[in-house]
Design a protein around this motif. Structure first.
Motif, PDB file in Angstrom:
ATOM      1  N   ILE A  15       0.841  -1.204   0.000  1.00 40.93           N
ATOM      2  CA  ILE A  15       0.000   0.000   0.000  1.00 40.93           C
ATOM      3  C   ILE A  15       0.871   1.246   0.000  1.00 40.93           C
ATOM      4  N   ASN A  16       1.899   1.249   0.842  1.00 37.99           N
ATOM      5  CA  ASN A  16       2.826   2.381   0.903  1.00 37.99           C
ATOM      6  C   ASN A  16       3.513   2.617  -0.431  1.00 37.99           C
ATOM      7  N   ILE A  17       3.984   1.523  -1.035  1.00 41.06           N
ATOM      8  CA  ILE A  17       4.685   1.645  -2.322  1.00 41.06           C
ATOM      9  C   ILE A  17       3.768   2.226  -3.387  1.00 41.06           C
ATOM     10  N   PHE A  18       2.579   1.665  -3.504  1.00 38.81           N
ATOM     11  CA  PHE A  18       1.643   2.136  -4.529  1.00 38.81           C
ATOM     12  C   PHE A  18       1.201   3.581  -4.276  1.00 38.81           C
ATOM     13  N   PHE A  19       1.019   3.932  -3.010  1.00 44.44           N
ATOM     14  CA  PHE A  19       0.604   5.297  -2.686  1.00 44.44           C
ATOM     15  C   PHE A  19       1.659   6.311  -3.131  1.00 44.44           C
ATOM     16  N   TRP A  20       2.929   6.050  -2.771  1.00 44.17           N
ATOM     17  CA  TRP A  20       3.990   7.011  -3.090  1.00 44.17           C
ATOM     18  C   TRP A  20       4.346   7.006  -4.574  1.00 44.17           C
ATOM     19  N   LEU A  21       4.158   5.873  -5.227  1.00 41.96           N
ATOM     20  CA  LEU A  21       4.330   5.854  -6.688  1.00 41.96           C
ATOM     21  C   LEU A  21       3.259   6.709  -7.359  1.00 41.96           C
ATOM     22  N   ALA A  22       2.045   6.643  -6.814  1.00 44.50           N
ATOM     23  CA  ALA A  22       0.947   7.463  -7.352  1.00 44.50           C
ATOM     24  C   ALA A  22       1.228   8.949  -7.141  1.00 44.50           C
ATOM     25  N   VAL A  23       1.729   9.294  -5.952  1.00 44.41           N
ATOM     26  CA  VAL A  23       2.083  10.691  -5.667  1.00 44.41           C
ATOM     27  C   VAL A  23       3.168  11.164  -6.630  1.00 44.41           C
ATOM     28  N   TRP A  24       4.165  10.325  -6.833  1.00 43.63           N
ATOM     29  CA  TRP A  24       5.269  10.634  -7.758  1.00 43.63           C
ATOM     30  C   TRP A  24       4.740  10.852  -9.177  1.00 43.63           C
ATOM     31  N   GLN A  25       3.820   9.960  -9.619  1.00 40.92           N
ATOM     32  CA  GLN A  25       3.260  10.074 -10.964  1.00 40.92           C
ATOM     33  C   GLN A  25       2.458  11.372 -11.119  1.00 40.92           C
ATOM     34  N   VAL A  26       1.702  11.718 -10.099  1.00 44.19           N
ATOM     35  CA  VAL A  26       0.914  12.965 -10.143  1.00 44.19           C
ATOM     36  C   VAL A  26       1.834  14.176 -10.249  1.00 44.19           C
ATOM     37  N   ILE A  27       2.912  14.186  -9.458  1.00 43.88           N
ATOM     38  CA  ILE A  27       3.874  15.297  -9.507  1.00 43.88           C
ATOM     39  C   ILE A  27       4.503  15.394 -10.899  1.00 43.88           C
ATOM     40  N   ALA A  28       4.885  14.236 -11.458  1.00 43.58           N
ATOM     41  CA  ALA A  28       5.498  14.211 -12.796  1.00 43.58           C
ATOM     42  C   ALA A  28       4.525  14.745 -13.849  1.00 43.58           C
ATOM     43  N   MET A  29       3.230  14.399 -13.708  1.00 46.59           N
ATOM     44  CA  MET A  29       2.226  14.880 -14.663  1.00 46.59           C
ATOM     45  C   MET A  29       1.993  16.376 -14.509  1.00 46.59           C
ATOM     46  N   LEU A  30       1.998  16.865 -13.270  1.00 49.03           N
ATOM     47  CA  LEU A  30       1.789  18.302 -13.030  1.00 49.03           C
ATOM     48  C   LEU A  30       2.955  19.128 -13.562  1.00 49.03           C
ATOM     49  N   VAL A  31       4.166  18.660 -13.328  1.00 50.24           N
ATOM     50  CA  VAL A  31       5.354  19.382 -13.814  1.00 50.24           C
ATOM     51  C   VAL A  31       5.445  19.259 -15.335  1.00 50.24           C
ATOM     52  N   ASN A  32       5.179  18.026 -15.820  1.00 53.02           N
ATOM     53  CA  ASN A  32       5.127  17.762 -17.263  1.00 53.02           C
ATOM     54  C   ASN A  32       6.427  18.116 -17.994  1.00 53.02           C
ATOM     55  N   ARG A  33       7.525  17.958 -17.281  1.00 55.95           N
ATOM     56  CA  ARG A  33       8.844  18.174 -17.904  1.00 55.95           C
ATOM     57  C   ARG A  33       9.789  17.108 -17.357  1.00 55.95           C
ATOM     58  N   GLU A  34      10.106  16.136 -18.196  1.00 56.43           N
ATOM     59  CA  GLU A  34      10.913  14.999 -17.739  1.00 56.43           C
ATOM     60  C   GLU A  34      12.304  15.408 -17.300  1.00 56.43           C
ATOM     61  N   VAL A  35      12.787  16.519 -17.832  1.00 57.39           N
ATOM     62  CA  VAL A  35      14.112  16.981 -17.437  1.00 57.39           C
ATOM     63  C   VAL A  35      14.132  17.417 -15.972  1.00 57.39           C
ATOM     64  N   LEU A  36      12.959  17.733 -15.418  1.00 58.66           N
ATOM     65  CA  LEU A  36      12.859  18.115 -14.009  1.00 58.66           C
ATOM     66  C   LEU A  36      12.408  16.952 -13.140  1.00 58.66           C
ATOM     67  N   VAL A  37      11.332  16.283 -13.541  1.00 65.07           N
ATOM     68  CA  VAL A  37      10.814  15.134 -12.777  1.00 65.07           C
ATOM     69  C   VAL A  37      10.468  14.014 -13.751  1.00 65.07           C
ATOM     70  N   ALA A  38      11.242  12.943 -13.693  1.00 63.04           N
ATOM     71  CA  ALA A  38      10.967  11.781 -14.545  1.00 63.04           C
ATOM     72  C   ALA A  38       9.828  10.968 -13.930  1.00 63.04           C
ATOM     73  N   SER A  39       8.991  10.396 -14.756  1.00 60.55           N
ATOM     74  CA  SER A  39       7.865   9.587 -14.272  1.00 60.55           C
ATOM     75  C   SER A  39       8.365   8.231 -13.785  1.00 60.55           C
ATOM     76  N   PRO A  40       7.600   7.570 -12.907  1.00 70.84           N
ATOM     77  CA  PRO A  40       7.998   6.236 -12.443  1.00 70.84           C
ATOM     78  C   PRO A  40       8.209   5.248 -13.584  1.00 70.84           C
ATOM     79  N   PHE A  41       7.353   5.336 -14.623  1.00 75.62           N
ATOM     80  CA  PHE A  41       7.480   4.410 -15.750  1.00 75.62           C
ATOM     81  C   PHE A  41       8.798   4.607 -16.492  1.00 75.62           C
ATOM     82  N   SER A  42       9.161   5.865 -16.762  1.00 77.28           N
ATOM     83  CA  SER A  42      10.400   6.127 -17.492  1.00 77.28           C
ATOM     84  C   SER A  42      11.625   5.728 -16.677  1.00 77.28           C
ATOM     85  N   VAL A  43      11.539   5.894 -15.357  1.00 73.76           N
ATOM     86  CA  VAL A  43      12.648   5.496 -14.480  1.00 73.76           C
ATOM     87  C   VAL A  43      12.779   3.977 -14.463  1.00 73.76           C
ATOM     88  N   LEU A  44      11.635   3.292 -14.342  1.00 76.38           N
ATOM     89  CA  LEU A  44      11.641   1.830 -14.342  1.00 76.38           C
ATOM     90  C   LEU A  44      12.163   1.293 -15.680  1.00 76.38           C
TER      91      LEU A  44
END
Length: 252
Positions: A15-44
């Motif tokens: 639950i913890n892992i999925f929650f923080w991955l979701a938070v990370w994904q939301v932040i990446a979508m809000l910033v929408n610039r991979e050079v600043l915040v890479a998405s969990p999928f691109s990192v994986l």
């Protein structure tokens, strides 16, 4: 009962892992610039590529080896110093400023000084030793001092042989402090060692690739290498806890 406890613990971790991955994904979508915040999928995705490369394993093993060597050296030096400071009061008085200096000085300062003195590959080892030393030193010295005074007198009166003293007298008292010191210092040693690698960039090291990822703005690589650092830190702590039979939440 034990099985249900393990299942609930695993569930809580997931639950913890999925929650923080979701938070990370939301932040990446809000910033929408991979050079600043890479998405969990691109990192994986980048991580799955890295683990197929030979240099990844060579660099990971080299970093682990350097930091483990520094960790062991730090423990050995701490044992020697704690015994000397316990036995000889003048050494205890004279070394207190050294202990305070090591504890108070930022790790970056030690790394920069070490770069001037040492080869690049030796800097992470030196830095790790300095991070382990004060924690283990204080813990071991405290453990020795915690020995019951009546027992000390008894051992002295009956002239107990050195080996028996260590096995039946010192070891039971010092062991809990030793375990707590090891568990408390391993994470700090790992982080300090990687920080030293970032600043001195020795060949075949995690720190070198972290710095290169930052310089070339390869954010997925930067996040992937950071994930490797975090995962290895957790694995090292788990292995150490199992080896010494300590508790994960033990402290100094």
């Amino acid at each position: 009962m034990k099985s249900s406890f393990i299942k609930s613990k695993i569930f809580a971790v997931l639950i913890n892992i999925f929650f923080w991955l979701a938070v990370w994904q939301v932040i990446a979508m809000l910033v929408n610039r991979e050079v600043l915040v890479a998405s969990p999928f691109s990192v994986l995705k980048r991580l799955t590529v890295l683990v197929t490369q030979g240099y990844f394993w060579v660099s990971t093993f080299s970093s682990l080896l350097r930091i483990c060597i520094g960790f062991i050296i730090g423990i050995v030096i701490s044992i020697v110093i704690s015994i000397l400071t316990y036995k000889i009061k003048i050494i205890n008085i004279l070394t207190q400023p050294l202990l305070v200096t090591i504890k108070s000085t930022p790790v970056a300062s030690f790394i920069i000084i070490a770069i001037v003195w040492l080869n690049k590959s030796d800097v992470p080892i030196f830095t790790t030793v300095l991070m382990v030393l004060p924690i283990m030193w204080v813990n071991l010295y405290t453990g020795i001092n915690a020995i019951d005074k009546n027992l000390k007198e008894m051992v002295y009166i009956f002239n107990v042989p050195l080996f028996e003293k260590i096995k039946k007298f010192y070891k039971p008292s010092v062991t809990p402090y030793f375990k707590a010191g090891c568990i408390s210092s391993i994470g700090l040693a790992w982080k300090a060692g990687i920080a030293a690698e970032v600043l001195c960039t020795p060949k075949d090291s995690i720190g070198k690739y972290l710095l290169e990822s930052k310089l070339y703005l390869e954010t997925p690589d930067l996040f992937a290498w950071t994930a490797v650092v975090i995962i290895l830190s957790l694995i090292l702590e788990k292995i150490l806890v199992r080896l010494i039979g300590g508790e994960k939440n033990a402290g100094t």
